[in-house]
Enzyme design. Structure first.
Site, PDB file in Angstrom:
ATOM      1  N   ASP A 157      17.840  -1.058  42.652  1.00  0.00           N
ATOM      2  CA  ASP A 157      18.282  -2.558  43.859  1.00  0.00           C
ATOM      3  C   ASP A 157      16.277  -2.423  44.464  1.00  0.00           C
ATOM      4  OD1 ASP A 157      18.465  -3.661  46.323  1.00  0.00           O
ATOM      5  OD2 ASP A 157      20.482  -3.356  45.679  1.00  0.00           O
ATOM      6  N   ASP A 173      18.567   7.372  59.821  1.00  0.00           N
ATOM      7  CA  ASP A 173      19.795   6.980  59.834  1.00  0.00           C
ATOM      8  C   ASP A 173      20.220   7.446  58.680  1.00  0.00           C
ATOM      9  OD1 ASP A 173      21.568   7.286  61.007  1.00  0.00           O
ATOM     10  OD2 ASP A 173      22.137   5.093  61.159  1.00  0.00           O
ATOM     11  N   ASP A 184      10.776   4.127  39.781  1.00  0.00           N
ATOM     12  CA  ASP A 184      10.440   3.156  40.289  1.00  0.00           C
ATOM     13  C   ASP A 184      10.122   2.854  38.453  1.00  0.00           C
ATOM     14  OD1 ASP A 184       9.193   0.754  41.390  1.00  0.00           O
ATOM     15  OD2 ASP A 184       7.903   1.552  43.206  1.00  0.00           O
ATOM     16  N   HIS A 198      16.204  -4.380  50.923  1.00  0.00           N
ATOM     17  CA  HIS A 198      17.085  -4.466  50.709  1.00  0.00           C
ATOM     18  C   HIS A 198      18.162  -3.109  50.603  1.00  0.00           C
ATOM     19  CE1 HIS A 198      20.464  -6.198  47.789  1.00  0.00           C
ATOM     20  NE2 HIS A 198      20.992  -7.263  48.341  1.00  0.00           N
ATOM     21  N   ASN A 290      26.194 -14.542  44.454  1.00  0.00           N
ATOM     22  CA  ASN A 290      26.193 -15.546  46.299  1.00  0.00           C
ATOM     23  C   ASN A 290      26.362 -16.510  45.616  1.00  0.00           C
ATOM     24  OD1 ASN A 290      26.416 -12.967  47.645  1.00  0.00           O
ATOM     25  ND2 ASN A 290      24.564 -12.807  47.816  1.00  0.00           N
ATOM     26  N   SER A 366      26.342  -8.670  47.907  1.00  0.00           N
ATOM     27  CA  SER A 366      25.423  -7.062  47.744  1.00  0.00           C
ATOM     28  C   SER A 366      25.922  -6.219  48.306  1.00  0.00           C
ATOM     29  CB  SER A 366      23.858  -7.539  48.131  1.00  0.00           C
ATOM     30  OG  SER A 366      23.520  -8.457  46.973  1.00  0.00           O
TER      31      SER A 366
END
Length: 598
Positions: A157, A173, A184, A198, A290, A366
């Protein structure tokens, strides 16, 4: 010689990606800490055991004198028994009869079967009550069975806010969540930090720190996350980076890969990477898209990926969710037309300031995808051996929509974590029911044949030529993966094939499709092989076992309303197809096992 011929015959048959979601920052507003609790649920009977509550003052000497008449041996349940009169008895053959006798005694206040209760885990995260999505997939019960411990889930992601590095900060959290080294691929370094928001949100759904008295909960909160950045701060990335990342995750120990991304066209490079990961025993889960149209986007549409559509809080497909013939399953993705409370809330970063933590409500396929990836992690932690077994449990446990085995909007149905764990453990959708169905049909066949037509027919139960084909057609050589699971190349393909029931060999021959091939889910294979038995009578027992195995497999598939079949003009035709072909298989088996007349 004839058996070898039969065995040989059976074997012979044998991108630019864009993230699309809407969000709105939302700080938790609850000021009252919700303390974790254990809710008593799901009572079950303790076999052969009862509890009897006597009126106060009833002595042990009194009920000892009644025990012979009742046929039980009662003892006080605890040291307080003399005061509260609660007693228990175990080892009772006929519980109902014993209770009927006991209840007639005027000294008895209550007498009932002894029950056991399980505790449903309720996390103390203050905003857990807002996570309607976790209730929808039955997480409170599933957490009692598995929490994903030790399973590595790679999140491909925009990165994850998993560390304090330069200007990046770990979101609160995610503190305490386990991470393994990722990469990366956008900036070509080892710090896969999130500069968009995201990826952190997706990671939170999978494994947000849970029961930590902060924020919200995650599905597989004892799983281990692998941050893999393939999308830049605009939310886009290349097919080369994504393909590299899939192979990287598969090689570095991930058991599940989550790709909440989609778009672009077919890429052989990415398709090959998905196939590579699957052959290495990795479950690949991807978002259907989507665009709200009847076409599943890539990479979800690649063979080997689990394609996920999204539903809102009412359980119906969200209007933005794409769908189509490649779809596998639906999961909560949110529908914020009724407000932010109908989105999926997780802890992530403020896109304008990666060092700032927010609780954001997002919606999209997603958001649906990590629910499925996380449940896959629960299944691996509970003992699933590979992608085929994980998918079988996911699809068997999915809640049917309108009673249909498969639809292009929901795939096999709506994700249910508890039911999928039950299916993995041998519940209604587990591995063994097709075999039990075959054995029941065997009893029917043998009883209808009768002793005169085949004296000594019970010898069949101990005949390898009969039993081996029956087992291979219902559960496959299920032990093959545990023994030869490390095999690769052609040997690995053979292991994958024989570990599946024969009707599922179509996955190896035709490649893994979203729907089952009706030629394999039919009576064609036993029917064709039965022709050889006209000349070679020695094959009759083996073909009879194979036909019964197919009958059990197809009968169970029809009963469980799974799977969907390809090439059917209407989805409702799958059920009669399975039933009719199961009946034909029973007829073939009966003909093969019936003794020839003199």
């Amino acid at each position: 010689m004839m058996r070898r011929i039969l065995a040989n015959a059976v074997v012979a048959l044998a991108v630019v990606a864009t993230v699309a979601c809407s969000f709105k920052s939302e700080q938790p507003t609850s000021t009252e800490l919700s303390i974790g609790a254990l809710d008593v649920t799901d009572a079950e009977l303790v076999p052969g055991s009862i509890v009897v509550d006597f009126k106060d003052g009833t002595t042990k000497e009194q009920f000892d004198a009644w025990e012979a008449e009742w046929g039980v041996d009662l003892e006080f349940n605890s040291a307080d028994g003399a005061d509260d009169g609660i007693t228990v008895a175990v080892g009772i053959d006929d519980v109902e009869s014993a209770l009927e006798r006991i209840r007639q005694n005027p000294a008895v206040e209550y007498a009932e079967p002894l029950m056991q209760f399980r505790s449903s885990f309720t996390p103390n995260d203050p905003e857990y009550g807002k996570q309607w999505n976790l209730q929808m997939i039955d997480m409170p019960k599933a957490w009692d069975r598995s929490r994903g411990k030790g399973v590595v889930v790679a999140v491909l992601d925009t990165g994850i806010a998993y560390e304090d590095y330069d200007d990046f900060k770990q979101v609160p959290d995610l503190k305490g969540v386990k991470f393994v080294k990722g990469f990366d691929f956008v900036n070509d370094d080892e710090h896969a930090n999130d500069d968009h928001g995201h990826g952190t949100h997706v990671a939170g759904t999978i494994a947000q720190a849970t029961n930590n008295a902060e924020g919200v909960a995650g599905v597989a909160f004892e799983a281990t996350l692998m941050p893999v950045k393939v999308l830049n701060h605009f939310g886009s990335g290349t097919s080369a980076d994504i393909a590299d990342a899939i192979r990287f995750a598969a090689d570095k120990g991930a058991k599940v890969i989550n790709m909440s991304l989609g778009g672009g066209g077919y890429s052989p490079v990415m398709a090959s990477a998905v196939e590579y990961a699957r052959k290495k025993g990795v479950t690949v889960v991807a978002a259907a898209g989507n665009a709200g149209r009847s076409r599943v986007e890539f990479p979800a549409a690649y063979p080997g990926a689990v394609a996920v559509s999204a539903v809102g809080p009412n359980g119906t497909r969200a209007p933005y969710s794409s769908y189509g013939k490649e779809l596998d399953i639906a999961a909560p993705g949110g529908d914020k037309r009724g407000g932010d409370q109908n989105g999926i809330i997780q802890n992530t970063i403020d896109p304008r300031n990666p060092a700032r933590s927010v609780y954001a409500s997002y919606q999209g396929t997603s958001m649906a995808t990590p629910h499925v990836a996380a449940v896959a992690a629960l299944l691996y932690a509970a003992g699933a051996s590979g992608p085929d077994e994980v998918e079988k449990a996911l699809f068997a446990g999915a809640k049917r929509v309108n009673g249909q085995a498969w639809t292009d909007e929901y795939g096999h149905g709506l994700l249910n974590a508890q039911a999928s764990l039950d299916a993995l453990g041998g519940g209604a959708g587990g591995q063994w029911p097709p075999l039990w169905w075959a054995l029941v049909l065997l009893a029917v066949v043998l009883l209808t044949i009768g002793r005169r037509a085949r004296p000594g027919y019970f010898n069949l139960l101990f005949s390898p030529s009969f039993l081996v084909p029956l087992v291979l057609a219902t559960v496959g050589a299920f032990f093959a993966r545990s023994i030869f699971g490390g095999a690769s190349g052609t040997a690995g393909d053979v292991v994958n094939a024989v570990s599946l029931p024969i009707p599922d060999w179509e996955r190896i021959i035709f490649g893994r499709g979203k729907l089952a091939n009706p030629l394999f889910y039919s009576a064609i294979i036993p029917l064709v092989l039965s022709v050889f038995a006209i000349k070679f009578c020695g094959l009759r027992s083996a073909i009879g076992g194979l036909a019964l195995g197919f009958a059990g497999f197809l009968g169970y598939a029809a009963w469980s309303k799974a799977p969907g079949l390809s090439y059917m003009p209407f989805t409702f035709l799958a059920m009669p197809w399975l039933i009719v072909n199961a009946a034909i298989c029973v007829f073939i088996a009966r003909a093969m096992l019936k003794k020839e007349s003199a």
